[in-house]
Scaffold this active site. Structure first.
Site, PDB file in Angstrom:
ATOM      1  N   ASP A  78       0.673  -1.315  -0.118  1.00 13.62           N
ATOM      2  CA  ASP A  78       0.120   0.041  -0.079  1.00 13.62           C
ATOM      3  C   ASP A  78       0.808   1.307  -0.036  1.00 13.62           C
ATOM      4  O   ASP A  78       0.213   2.368   0.350  1.00 13.62           O
ATOM      5  CB  ASP A  78      -1.064   0.032   1.141  1.00 13.62           C
ATOM      6  CG  ASP A  78      -2.214  -0.842   1.133  1.00 13.62           C
ATOM      7  OD1 ASP A  78      -2.829  -0.594   0.162  1.00 13.62           O
ATOM      8  OD2 ASP A  78      -2.279  -1.903   1.883  1.00 13.62           O
ATOM      9  N   ARG A 108      -9.751   2.700  11.163  1.00 17.92           N
ATOM     10  CA  ARG A 108      -8.224   2.873  11.142  1.00 17.92           C
ATOM     11  C   ARG A 108      -7.674   4.074  12.184  1.00 17.92           C
ATOM     12  O   ARG A 108      -6.560   3.815  12.518  1.00 17.92           O
ATOM     13  CB  ARG A 108      -7.695   3.235   9.883  1.00 17.92           C
ATOM     14  CG  ARG A 108      -8.017   2.256   8.699  1.00 17.92           C
ATOM     15  CD  ARG A 108      -7.042   1.158   8.793  1.00 17.92           C
ATOM     16  NE  ARG A 108      -7.224   0.192   7.594  1.00 17.92           N
ATOM     17  CZ  ARG A 108      -6.705   0.295   6.451  1.00 17.92           C
ATOM     18  NH1 ARG A 108      -5.832   1.239   6.017  1.00 17.92           N
ATOM     19  NH2 ARG A 108      -6.972  -0.690   5.535  1.00 17.92           N
ATOM     20  N   HIS A 131     -12.113   5.358   4.913  1.00 17.69           N
ATOM     21  CA  HIS A 131     -11.545   6.842   5.570  1.00 17.69           C
ATOM     22  C   HIS A 131     -12.421   7.875   5.507  1.00 17.69           C
ATOM     23  O   HIS A 131     -13.376   8.018   4.597  1.00 17.69           O
ATOM     24  CB  HIS A 131     -10.366   7.509   4.977  1.00 17.69           C
ATOM     25  CG  HIS A 131      -8.918   6.364   4.837  1.00 17.69           C
ATOM     26  ND1 HIS A 131      -8.221   6.047   3.778  1.00 17.69           N
ATOM     27  CD2 HIS A 131      -8.550   5.889   6.025  1.00 17.69           C
ATOM     28  CE1 HIS A 131      -7.161   5.324   4.555  1.00 17.69           C
ATOM     29  NE2 HIS A 131      -7.377   5.094   5.997  1.00 17.69           N
ATOM     30  N   CYS A 135      -4.872  10.110  -1.525  1.00 20.05           N
ATOM     31  CA  CYS A 135      -4.154   9.033  -0.801  1.00 20.05           C
ATOM     32  C   CYS A 135      -2.725   9.228  -1.632  1.00 20.05           C
ATOM     33  O   CYS A 135      -2.010   8.852  -0.827  1.00 20.05           O
ATOM     34  CB  CYS A 135      -4.352   7.784  -1.078  1.00 20.05           C
ATOM     35  SG  CYS A 135      -6.445   7.577  -0.596  1.00 20.05           S
ATOM     36  N   GLU A 194      -0.195   9.581   1.827  1.00 18.85           N
ATOM     37  CA  GLU A 194      -1.081  10.271   2.370  1.00 18.85           C
ATOM     38  C   GLU A 194      -1.304   9.729   3.808  1.00 18.85           C
ATOM     39  O   GLU A 194      -1.495  10.538   4.914  1.00 18.85           O
ATOM     40  CB  GLU A 194      -2.608  10.676   1.925  1.00 18.85           C
ATOM     41  CG  GLU A 194      -3.526  11.479   2.605  1.00 18.85           C
ATOM     42  CD  GLU A 194      -4.755  11.613   2.191  1.00 18.85           C
ATOM     43  OE1 GLU A 194      -4.988  12.789   1.858  1.00 18.85           O
ATOM     44  OE2 GLU A 194      -5.369  10.463   2.025  1.00 18.85           O
ATOM     45  N   ARG A 205       0.934  -1.682   7.363  1.00 21.85           N
ATOM     46  CA  ARG A 205       1.318  -0.129   6.843  1.00 21.85           C
ATOM     47  C   ARG A 205       2.226   0.351   7.787  1.00 21.85           C
ATOM     48  O   ARG A 205       2.833   1.574   7.074  1.00 21.85           O
ATOM     49  CB  ARG A 205       0.007   0.587   6.429  1.00 21.85           C
ATOM     50  CG  ARG A 205      -0.945  -0.121   5.595  1.00 21.85           C
ATOM     51  CD  ARG A 205      -1.874   0.644   4.723  1.00 21.85           C
ATOM     52  NE  ARG A 205      -0.942   1.729   3.990  1.00 21.85           N
ATOM     53  CZ  ARG A 205      -1.747   2.826   3.442  1.00 21.85           C
ATOM     54  NH1 ARG A 205      -3.012   3.020   3.463  1.00 21.85           N
ATOM     55  NH2 ARG A 205      -0.813   3.808   2.825  1.00 21.85           N
TER      56      ARG A 205
END
Ligand code: GLY
Length: 259
Positions: A60, A130, A160, A247, A65, A85
């Site tokens: 990813d 998240r 998000h 992103c 971002e 991540r």
């Protein structure tokens, strides 16, 4: 001058995190050429694009971002909500340290930059799968000395906050009201996406123009009817990885220094 930090698409993008989408095949070469065009759009809009090298082991990592929030006074290095991540942060932190003092979100806080919508001195932060309240409290304490206000916003149905709401013009937010409550965001002009295009609320404002996916023509028409200049980019392969146009870059202003 605006700097836009980007990162080349990882060869392992097919193993990306997916939360609300089913896995479908991603064409890596097409993803890379779409990303190239995205970077061109940033450059055409006046950004100096700083493109970081590919991270082959981090699927990813094109979505830069999520690992930082860059303000004029400092850069906040986040602690992404997905374990896979977290290793993305180090190299972005190294690059950002060339431009900003760094501060950090720490455990038990988790925060993805995709959950942070900054409008002027206010940061709206999505309570998503998240990002959590511990991180919001840390963020508030870190940036209050610079005069920023941090407000939590409930988000549901998408990855998000900025999947659901983003800034399309100086005082205009583009929103999918099924995923966030516009009342949480105060006094803005609202533009609702076309209901047939549920992922259409993510756009990247650069100056007075927006970078916007070609895949949402109905909402694009609504934006253009408002007088908003749209630079359209094809991002189908990044969308399959649950990515969007905000992103893929960290955009911030670099003050001009006199010699
Ligand atoms: N694939 C984008 C993310 O889940 O973080």
């Amino acid at each position: 001058m605006q700097i836009a930090i980007t990162r080349e698409v990882s060869r392992s993008i097919a193993q990306c995190e997916l939360t609300h989408l089913s896995r479908v095949q991603i064409d890596l070469e097409l993803a890379r050429s779409q990303h190239q065009r995205y970077q061109q759009a940033l450059a055409e809009l006046g950004c100096e694009v700083v493109s970081l090298e590919e991270q082959p082991e981090l699927p990813d990592s094109v979505f830069v971002e999520d690992v930082a929030i860059v303000l004029d006074e400092c850069a906040v290095i986040t602690r992404p909500g997905a374990d896979s991540r977290r290793p993305e942060s180090d190299s972005i932190a190294r690059k950002l340290s060339e431009y900003r003092k760094l501060v950090y979100i720490e455990a038990p806080g988790t925060l993805d930059g995709g959950d942070v919508l900054r409008v002027g001195k206010t940061l709206f932060v999505g309570l998503s799968g998240r990002s959590n309240r511990a991180a919001i409290d840390q963020l508030r304490a870190l940036i209050a000395p610079y005069g920023y206000t941090v407000k939590a916003a409930e988000v549901s149905g998408c990855l998000h906050l900025k999947s659901a709401v983003s800034q399309a013009a100086e005082n205009t937010l583009l929103v999918n009201p099924r995923w966030v409550n516009p009342a949480d965001f105060g006094d803005f002009e609202w533009l609702e996406i076309d209901p047939a295009e549920e992922y259409a609320a993510n756009t990247l404002l650069i100056g007075k123009s927006i970078i916007y996916p070609t895949s949402f023509p109905r909402t694009r028409q609504l934006l253009e009817q408002r007088g908003i200049r749209v630079v359209a980019v094809e991002v189908s392969e990044l969308q399959k990885a649950e990515g969007a146009v905000t992103c893929c870059s960290l955009v911030f202003t670099q003050p001009v220094t006199s010699a």
